[in-house]
Design an enzyme around this catalytic site. Structure first.
Site, PDB file in Angstrom:
ATOM      1  N   GLU A 105       7.905  -0.051  -4.607  1.00 59.64           N
ATOM      2  CA  GLU A 105       7.791  -1.515  -4.666  1.00 59.64           C
ATOM      3  C   GLU A 105       8.852  -2.194  -5.501  1.00 59.64           C
ATOM      4  O   GLU A 105       8.534  -2.827  -6.521  1.00 59.64           O
ATOM      5  CB  GLU A 105       6.399  -1.911  -5.171  1.00 59.64           C
ATOM      6  CG  GLU A 105       5.274  -1.446  -4.280  1.00 59.64           C
ATOM      7  CD  GLU A 105       3.933  -2.065  -4.643  1.00 59.64           C
ATOM      8  OE1 GLU A 105       3.832  -2.786  -5.651  1.00 59.64           O
ATOM      9  OE2 GLU A 105       2.965  -1.820  -3.886  1.00 59.64           O
ATOM     10  N   GLU A 155       0.396   3.384   0.186  1.00 61.43           N
ATOM     11  CA  GLU A 155      -0.696   2.909  -0.682  1.00 61.43           C
ATOM     12  C   GLU A 155      -1.588   1.974   0.115  1.00 61.43           C
ATOM     13  O   GLU A 155      -1.097   1.137   0.859  1.00 61.43           O
ATOM     14  CB  GLU A 155      -0.184   2.093  -1.893  1.00 61.43           C
ATOM     15  CG  GLU A 155       0.424   2.892  -2.993  1.00 61.43           C
ATOM     16  CD  GLU A 155       0.864   2.020  -4.188  1.00 61.43           C
ATOM     17  OE1 GLU A 155       0.278   0.939  -4.416  1.00 61.43           O
ATOM     18  OE2 GLU A 155       1.801   2.436  -4.868  1.00 61.43           O
TER      19      GLU A 155
HETATM   20  C1  FCB Z   1       0.695  -1.455  -6.403  1.00 60.73           C
HETATM   21  C2  FCB Z   1       1.359  -0.489  -7.360  1.00 60.73           C
HETATM   22  C3  FCB Z   1       0.427   0.549  -7.910  1.00 60.73           C
HETATM   23  C4  FCB Z   1      -0.936  -0.025  -8.239  1.00 60.73           C
HETATM   24  C5  FCB Z   1      -1.486  -0.799  -7.070  1.00 60.73           C
HETATM   25  C6  FCB Z   1      -2.854  -1.379  -7.300  1.00 60.73           C
HETATM   26  O1  FCB Z   1       1.409  -2.651  -6.384  1.00 60.73           O
HETATM   27  O2  FCB Z   1       2.410   0.179  -6.693  1.00 60.73           O
HETATM   28  O3  FCB Z   1       1.037   1.132  -9.026  1.00 60.73           O
HETATM   29  O4  FCB Z   1      -0.859  -0.774  -9.377  1.00 60.73           O
HETATM   30  O5  FCB Z   1      -0.603  -1.835  -6.734  1.00 60.73           O
END
Ligand code: FCB
Length: 437
Positions: free
Chosen positions: A159, A352
């Site tokens: 990110e 994620e």
């Molecule tokens: C993302 C991050 C991760 C975590 C999630 C909830 O933006 O990559 O580290 O904090 O959110």
């Protein structure tokens, strides 16, 4: 929110990657055994982290990794995404830890998928400096030389959008700068670091490389042209700015002119071909024209001087973090990417997806994950090439500026005793994986 329908999930393709994700700073602890990162400096400043906590101990994963790998094996995932802490690698004996972790994972039959940067920049380095990108490539070479005999799948950055926006534009994350649009070089230098890392990994023999970018659909607040224009700008800033240099070798909408250095030459590095493209998905964002006052998004203040405002997505269940639950946004996002980028888009892995809820009997998390897996399958059926899905996260952990107040884990962590307790969602995901074979 719709609850888990109880119907079995549709079948995902053979060879699909099923995993969970974590990051070093959020779980490792053992901060005294490594050099400081910008997050250590940031959390030491009063008022930066909501509950005043630090990640000095976190989940103590550094010492308890055998127990955590056993939890992964019990879950039945075939892959585990973790991150390698750059300050730890730069400290004496630091790489030994990842050596042990990777051995433990391989012995348990879980494929290691390291991310080479997940926001914990060594203190003293600065993404405003171009040289940080070259330093990152050196770090990548050191890690690949040591782990590349057992690690075959790599992620360069996590990110860069959030690290730029939250850390350097708005000051809500480390290093706590509030540069607004003057933060754009931070985006460029991270993208350059990504490209240099791909080259370093290739030079070390790697053949399976991706990035983990965060993306979500942007929904205009109304059909009013001002709202539509503001939403388009937001989409450019959060989605296209980080996808297009990597996928197309170009910055969108003239943004390249605002970037430092020989941008054309840098873009050739940034666009090094990838084997797959990682997407972190949480929710869409509803965006309108500026309101003249600050707006708010999941506890984050959006300053009035920005050319957009973030609006509430009404009528949706909210997670404990205040993020709306919009599973079909994942289908929309993936189909939109396929339509936008066509054959320039490599296979996708969801690196994620998850939610924060309290409690051991976390039925809301089960419903959330169930609904998002169905939405992901709908994208597959629509022809999007998706190869894997990672839940954020294995453990309740240090959620950045929120401290320990947000619980994203399939496994509960008692932050006093560090005891791990699998939640209902852990057992649910285990059963999903068994049913998928
Ligand atoms: C993302 C991050 C991760 C975590 C999630 C909830 O933006 O990559 O580290 O904090 O959110």
């Amino acid at each position: 929110m719709a609850t888990d329908t109880g119907d079995p999930l549709p079948r995902f393709p053979a060879g699909f990657l099923w995993g969970v994700s974590t990051s070093a700073h959020q779980i490792e602890g053992a901060a005294e055994l490594r050099g400081p990162s910008v997050w250590d400096v940031f959390t030491a400043e009063p008022g930066r982290v909501k509950d005043g906590s630090t990640a000095a101990v976190a989940c103590d994963h550094y010492h308890r990794y055998p127990e955590d790998v056993a939890l992964l094996a019990g879950l039945g995932v075939n892959a585990y995404r973790f991150s390698v802490s750059w300050p730890r690698v730069a400290s004496p004996g630091g790489l030994d830890f990842y050596d042990r972790l990777v051995d433990e994972l391989c012995a348990a039959g879980v494929r290691p998928v390291p991310t080479l940067f997940h926001w914990d920049l060594p203190a003293g380095l600065d993404w405003l400096e171009r040289d940080t990108a070259a330093r990152f490539a050196d770090h990548v070479t050191v890690v690949a030389d040591r782990l590349g005999d057992r690690v075959t799948k790599w992620i360069t950055l996590n990110e860069p959008a959030e690290h730029t926006l939250l850390g350097h534009a708005l000051g809500a994350h480390a290093p706590g700068r509030r540069l607004l649009f003057d933060a754009l070089p931070v985006a460029h230098h991270q993208l350059l670091a990504h490209g240099l890392a791909v080259r370093a990994l290739r030079a070390a023999g790697a053949r399976d490389i991706g990035i983990a970018n965060s993306h979500g659909p942007t929904w205009p607040a109304s059909a009013d042209p001002d709202d539509v224009a503001a939403a388009g700008f937001y989409d450019t800033l959060l989605n296209r700015l980080f996808a297009e240099p990597v996928l197309l070798g170009a910055y969108p909408d003239g943004l390249g002119e605002l970037m430092p250095g020989d941008v054309a030459a840098d873009l050739r590095v940034i666009a090094e071909p990838l084997d797959w493209y990682g997407v972190n998905y949480y929710a869409p964002t509803r965006v309108g024209a500026p309101l003249g006052t600050r707006s708010e998004f999941g506890g984050l203040a959006i300053p009035a001087e920005l050319p957009f405002s973030v609006r509430e997505i009404g009528g949706r269940a909210l997670t404990d973090f205040g993020w709306p639950v919009v599973p079909e946004g994942l289908t929309e996002l993936l189909c939109g990417f396929r339509d936008r980028y066509g054959d320039r888009l490599p296979p996708i892995v969801i690196t994620e997806n998850g939610c924060s809820y309290e409690g051991l009997d976390d039925q809301e998390r089960i419903a959330y994950l169930d609904a998002h897996l169905r939405a992901l399958h709908a994208a597959l059926e629509a022809g999007v090439d998706v190869r894997g899905y990672f839940v954020w996260s294995l453990l309740d952990n240090f959620e950045w500026a929120e401290g320990y107040a947000r619980r994203f884990g399939l496994v509960h962590v008692d932050h006093d005793t560090l005891e791990r307790t699998p939640k209902a969602s852990y057992r649910w995901f285990r059963d999903v994986l068994r049913a998928q074979g």
